[in-house]
Design a protein around this motif. Sequence first.
Motif, PDB file in Angstrom:
ATOM      1  N   LYS A  78       0.953  -1.018   0.005  1.00 25.17           N
ATOM      2  CA  LYS A  78      -0.088   0.051   0.058  1.00 25.17           C
ATOM      3  C   LYS A  78       0.813   1.384  -0.137  1.00 25.17           C
ATOM      4  CE  LYS A  78      -4.052   2.066   2.534  1.00 25.17           C
ATOM      5  NZ  LYS A  78      -4.763   2.062   3.560  1.00 25.17           N
ATOM      6  N   SER A  79       0.812   2.245  -0.850  1.00 20.09           N
ATOM      7  CA  SER A  79       1.298   3.471  -1.067  1.00 20.09           C
ATOM      8  C   SER A  79       0.433   4.529  -1.810  1.00 20.09           C
ATOM      9  CB  SER A  79       2.651   3.023  -1.982  1.00 20.09           C
ATOM     10  OG  SER A  79       2.345   2.719  -3.135  1.00 20.09           O
ATOM     11  N   ASN A  80       0.648   5.618  -1.107  1.00 17.86           N
ATOM     12  CA  ASN A  80      -0.399   6.847  -1.711  1.00 17.86           C
ATOM     13  C   ASN A  80      -1.781   6.354  -1.974  1.00 17.86           C
ATOM     14  OD1 ASN A  80       2.049   8.438  -1.688  1.00 17.86           O
ATOM     15  ND2 ASN A  80       2.782   7.357  -3.772  1.00 17.86           N
ATOM     16  N   GLY A  81      -2.316   5.816  -1.007  1.00 15.82           N
ATOM     17  CA  GLY A  81      -3.632   5.437  -1.118  1.00 15.82           C
ATOM     18  C   GLY A  81      -4.120   4.418  -1.852  1.00 15.82           C
ATOM     19  N   LYS A  82      -3.235   3.829  -2.890  1.00 17.52           N
ATOM     20  CA  LYS A  82      -3.266   2.802  -3.855  1.00 17.52           C
ATOM     21  C   LYS A  82      -2.586   1.277  -3.027  1.00 17.52           C
ATOM     22  CE  LYS A  82      -0.785   2.076  -7.503  1.00 17.52           C
ATOM     23  NZ  LYS A  82      -0.043   2.226  -8.795  1.00 17.52           N
ATOM     24  N   GLN A  83      -3.481   0.479  -3.236  1.00 22.18           N
ATOM     25  CA  GLN A  83      -3.290  -0.872  -2.520  1.00 22.18           C
ATOM     26  C   GLN A  83      -2.947  -1.779  -3.831  1.00 22.18           C
ATOM     27  OE1 GLN A  83      -7.018  -0.423  -0.198  1.00 22.18           O
ATOM     28  NE2 GLN A  83      -6.099  -2.043   0.932  1.00 22.18           N
ATOM     29  N   CYS A  84      -2.272  -2.741  -3.625  1.00 21.58           N
ATOM     30  CA  CYS A  84      -1.862  -3.767  -4.960  1.00 21.58           C
ATOM     31  C   CYS A  84      -1.772  -5.094  -4.188  1.00 21.58           C
ATOM     32  CB  CYS A  84      -0.715  -3.391  -5.411  1.00 21.58           C
ATOM     33  SG  CYS A  84      -0.604  -1.928  -6.469  1.00 21.58           S
ATOM     34  N   GLY A  85      -2.366  -6.145  -4.923  1.00 22.94           N
ATOM     35  CA  GLY A  85      -2.178  -7.527  -4.538  1.00 22.94           C
ATOM     36  C   GLY A  85      -1.281  -8.284  -5.565  1.00 22.94           C
TER      37      GLY A  85
END
Length: 219
Positions: A78-85
């Motif tokens: 998670k970074s800058n409000g963006k989440q990645c799976g």
Amino acid sequence: MGVFLFIVLCSLMGSVASANGIMLEPDRPFLRVKIFERAELECCYKNAVNNAIWVKRLSSGQPEPVNLSEEVFQNYSKSNGKQCGFLTLKNVKLNDTGMYQCHFNNTDVYTHGTYLQVFKPIEKTINLSESTKNKILTAEGVLLLLCVVIPSASLLFKSKKQNRLEMKKMKQEEENIYQGLNLEDCCTTYDQIERSQTQSQYQDVCTAMEEREEILEKP
């Protein structure tokens, strides 16, 4: 094919907002990996309450959760409000081919997804170096040339031999025509014919004279 193109177009689009307020980021539409190699899939989104879980679309179109293990595992960032799976497959197999998507619990929201294709390269039956291949090609060229030259030379030789036999046969036939003829016999026969003709002529003249004499002696 049409579904695949639709997924590609959706992935190329910008962020998409779902009914639950989740902002979906474009996914990588297609990933091709060699068998037994490592594959990494990614899905990114915003405004999600919980992390998404990875699912795989079956041939029937129904999603099925990915079975996690030491070879297949997922993690998040998670970074800058963006989440990645992220989904990692250490040693992919042929049956790992399929469409992978992120799904949000208690919703009907799925990310665009990435189609993973696992392929098996064609194995060489005989592993040859370039120099060996060149030698084989050269040998094939020589053999091909011999296959063309040898039959041609054989036909030419047979033709010449046949011509010689025909000439010899004609010569023997000419010799057989004159064989058995004796020039002395020919001359003797010719002389006999000439003599017989001459004698017959003389005999005719004499006979005619005698007949005349007999006629004259008669009173």
